[in-house]
Design an enzyme around this catalytic site. Sequence first.
Site, short mmCIF file in Angstrom:
data_model
loop_
_atom_site.label_atom_id
_atom_site.label_comp_id
_atom_site.label_asym_id
_atom_site.label_seq_id
_atom_site.Cartn_x
_atom_site.Cartn_y
_atom_site.Cartn_z
N ASP A 1 0.86 -1.18 0.00
CA ASP A 1 0.00 0.00 0.00
C ASP A 1 0.89 1.24 0.00
OD1 ASP A 1 -1.70 2.22 1.20
OD2 ASP A 1 -3.17 0.61 1.10
N ILE A 2 0.52 2.25 -0.77
CA ILE A 2 1.36 3.46 -0.85
C ILE A 2 1.25 4.33 0.39
CG2 ILE A 2 1.43 3.51 -3.38
CD1 ILE A 2 -0.67 5.78 -3.25
N HIS B 1 -9.99 -4.69 -3.56
CA HIS B 1 -8.65 -4.92 -3.00
C HIS B 1 -8.77 -5.23 -1.52
CE1 HIS B 1 -9.39 -0.55 -2.86
NE2 HIS B 1 -8.59 -0.49 -1.79
N LEU B 2 -8.08 -6.29 -1.13
CA LEU B 2 -8.04 -6.72 0.26
C LEU B 2 -6.87 -6.03 0.96
CD1 LEU B 2 -8.79 -8.64 2.64
CD2 LEU B 2 -7.21 -10.29 1.61
N HIS B 3 -7.16 -5.33 2.04
CA HIS B 3 -6.10 -4.76 2.87
C HIS B 3 -5.61 -5.84 3.83
CE1 HIS B 3 -6.45 -0.44 1.90
NE2 HIS B 3 -7.71 -0.77 1.61
#
Length: 165
Positions: free
Chosen positions: A59-60, A128-130
Site C-alpha cells: 500500500d502506498i 482490493h483486500l487490505h
Amino acid sequence: MAEKQAGLVGEPDPEGSSPGTSESWNYDSNCVFCRVAAGQEPKTELFHCENEDLVCFKDIKPAALYHYLVVPKKHIGSCKDLNKDHIEMVESMVAAGKTMLERNNFTDFTDVRMGFHVPPFCSISHLHLHVIAPVKEFGFLSKLVYRQDSYWFVTVDYLLEKLRK
C-alpha cells in the site's frame, strides 16, 4: 478520491495474459489497479501470488509496518459486487495475504487486520483486500479508517459470512 470507472471494461490484457491467468479477464484502462495487475505501473513492485489470478503489492500509504493489497486481476468494482461465486476468490486473497506476512516472518495472526472498504469509502474502485499488521501499531487515523465491521470497512470474516448466506 474514487478511481474513475469509465473506460474499456472487458478489454484483454494489453501486455498479454501471463501463464495460467484467464485469457479474457476484464481490464479497465482507466483503473490504476488494472494497470498494476497488467504490469503497466513500473513503480509498483508486484509480489508473487500462488493464485495467478491475483496480484499483491505494498500500500502506498501504509497503516502499519506490513500493509499489502491483494487484488484480483479481473476488474471487480468492490466487495458490494461479490456473491457466493466469489467465496473461493476471497479465500485465495486471504491466503495470499497470509503468505506475504509469513514471508516477512510475521506469524501473529491475532494482530492482523484483513478487510475491504465499502463504497462510497473506496479510494480505488477495484476490489482490493487490505492486509495490515501489526494492528497494535495503528495510530488514531488508522484505527478509524480500518475500523472493524464499520459502515466503511468490513473484515474478511464478516464478508465471507454474508456471502455464504
